[in-house]
Design a protein around this motif. Sequence first.
Motif, short mmCIF file in Angstrom:
data_model
loop_
_atom_site.label_atom_id
_atom_site.label_comp_id
_atom_site.label_asym_id
_atom_site.label_seq_id
_atom_site.Cartn_x
_atom_site.Cartn_y
_atom_site.Cartn_z
N VAL A 1 -69.11 56.68 3.20
CA VAL A 1 -67.92 57.05 3.97
C VAL A 1 -67.04 55.85 4.28
CG1 VAL A 1 -67.12 57.95 6.18
CG2 VAL A 1 -68.97 59.11 4.97
N GLU A 2 -67.64 54.81 4.84
CA GLU A 2 -66.85 53.68 5.34
C GLU A 2 -66.11 52.96 4.22
OE1 GLU A 2 -67.47 50.01 8.51
OE2 GLU A 2 -69.11 51.40 8.04
N ASN B 1 -63.65 56.31 1.94
CA ASN B 1 -62.64 57.20 2.52
C ASN B 1 -61.31 56.46 2.70
OD1 ASN B 1 -61.23 58.35 5.19
ND2 ASN B 1 -62.30 59.99 4.12
N ASN C 1 -58.76 57.10 4.67
CA ASN C 1 -58.40 56.92 6.08
C ASN C 1 -59.18 55.77 6.71
OD1 ASN C 1 -56.53 59.01 6.19
ND2 ASN C 1 -58.07 60.55 6.67
N LEU D 1 -65.16 60.57 11.00
CA LEU D 1 -65.43 60.92 9.61
C LEU D 1 -66.91 61.23 9.40
CD1 LEU D 1 -63.20 58.26 7.79
CD2 LEU D 1 -62.84 60.74 7.80
N GLN D 2 -67.77 60.42 10.00
CA GLN D 2 -69.21 60.65 9.86
C GLN D 2 -69.61 61.98 10.49
OE1 GLN D 2 -70.54 57.08 11.80
NE2 GLN D 2 -70.70 55.92 9.89
N LEU E 1 -68.41 64.81 8.25
CA LEU E 1 -69.27 64.94 7.08
C LEU E 1 -70.57 65.64 7.45
CD1 LEU E 1 -70.07 64.41 4.16
CD2 LEU E 1 -70.80 62.10 4.85
N LEU F 1 -63.34 65.25 -0.14
CA LEU F 1 -62.21 64.58 0.49
C LEU F 1 -62.69 63.47 1.44
CD1 LEU F 1 -59.13 64.50 0.91
CD2 LEU F 1 -59.45 66.17 2.76
N ILE F 2 -63.70 63.77 2.25
CA ILE F 2 -64.24 62.76 3.18
C ILE F 2 -64.78 61.56 2.42
CG2 ILE F 2 -66.03 62.32 4.90
CD1 ILE F 2 -65.75 65.25 5.77
N LEU F 3 -65.38 61.82 1.27
CA LEU F 3 -65.96 60.74 0.46
C LEU F 3 -64.93 60.05 -0.44
CD1 LEU F 3 -69.31 62.46 -0.57
CD2 LEU F 3 -68.95 60.80 1.25
N GLY F 4 -63.67 60.46 -0.33
CA GLY F 4 -62.63 59.83 -1.13
C GLY F 4 -62.72 60.13 -2.60
N LYS F 5 -63.19 61.33 -2.93
CA LYS F 5 -63.35 61.72 -4.34
C LYS F 5 -62.46 62.93 -4.64
CE LYS F 5 -68.21 60.25 -4.39
NZ LYS F 5 -68.01 59.07 -5.27
#
Length: 474
Positions: free
Chosen positions: A72-73, A76, A78, A177-178, A181, A256-260
Amino acid sequence: MKYASLTLASSLVLSSCVLGPNYKTPETADLPAKFDKIPSGWKAASPADHLDRGDWWKRLGDSKLNRYMSQVESANPNAQAALARLRQSRAVTAASRVALQPALNLNGRAGSSRSSENTFRSPQAINQQGLTNDSFRLPFDLTWEIDLWGRVRREQEAVLASEQSVIASYKGVILSLQADLAQSWFSLRATDSEIEVLNETLKLRKNARDLLANRVKEGAGSDLDLARSEAELASTEADIASLRRRRAELVSGIALILGKPAQGFQIAHYPLDSEPPRVPINLPSEVLERRPDISQAERNLAAASARIGSTQAALFPKIGIDASLGLASRRAADLLETSSKTWSYGLDASVPILRRTILKADVKQAEEKYNELLEEYRQTVLTALREVDVSLSSIKWLGRQQSAVDRQAAASKKAADLSNTRFLEGLTSLLEVIDAERTRLQASRAQIQVRNERYTATIQLMKALGGSYHSPSK
């Protein structure tokens, strides 16, 4: 008298003061020492966002979730944008640290000029017209504002507090975000469990439909029973389609949260068959102090307090030192000779006179900004208390609801089994079987949904407490 100005400047620095209030963490609505109905004591809020929260999600006991959490960190967008804001703030802080130090510049210059022969002639300037002059200079220029009233120091306090606020904001983005998720993950698992239950139900209803269709062909069944069976089968298929649509939305949200990209991102079927961790209801209120939003609000307040002092200092004289030491010559060949040495120094003073009304208005604005942020800070603490209280209440009552739906599911299964047996023996109608099976299915789905709600409430509690539920002292 050569060093008179520098001596005076040193005396001013040594005797300088700092205007404005010295910041203290404000008193807020007292926090209960324990989150329960009968507080055993009281404790004022004291932000502790700097303390490590640890990998709070590992308490949920899901190794697959842990692997996703580690991304995530860094993945993502954001989170990366919040990190960029943090780096910007740190750059501003680094620049502010040198504000108390003198500014030293090397301003070398080489040039040539010629005066006009056609300008106004005077006896004094007659020999200066039409001449060409070369000039070479190599000076070090020094300027230094004497922070007599603490304006620069208050600004540094404000900038540092603002950086700490941005750090808290960054941590808040990561925590949100965590939590998002984790909630999406367990909702996905719960959806998979419901799909599993409905698939089993679909098989049973297809078997029942086929059995009734054969009976109708043999003249031993009714078209009404067959129509009812077809309706229940179609209803189950519709519910499965709805759940699969929801599953696709959840998978897309996790991507989306994982930036994929959502396209091509897949998660294998993974039913929810575990229980959320037990949470101590009697939690120490100290854990609340790690909330990033509380820390952010408090640091914003500290910055506003410091800016009161910097605006007050603008009402007083601004004193600075300027000095120059270097070389100057008409010929480049003579520039490095001792005779080309040049220097100057002096004190500058600027006293606001006609703008005092505006500057006083700036002070009033800074004071009211502090009052605004003070109330926002108090509201943040009260909101935090409410969120913790709601989460603890949800965990408590959802636990009791889980016990009830578990008993309901067990009884409904028994009733459905009995109804099926009676129907096969010709002792009851299909309507009774359909009703019993529908109740069994509803109870089974309720079990899964309540379990998911318990996970959600636990995650919301961890988020409300700033991550996990250990005391900051541990």
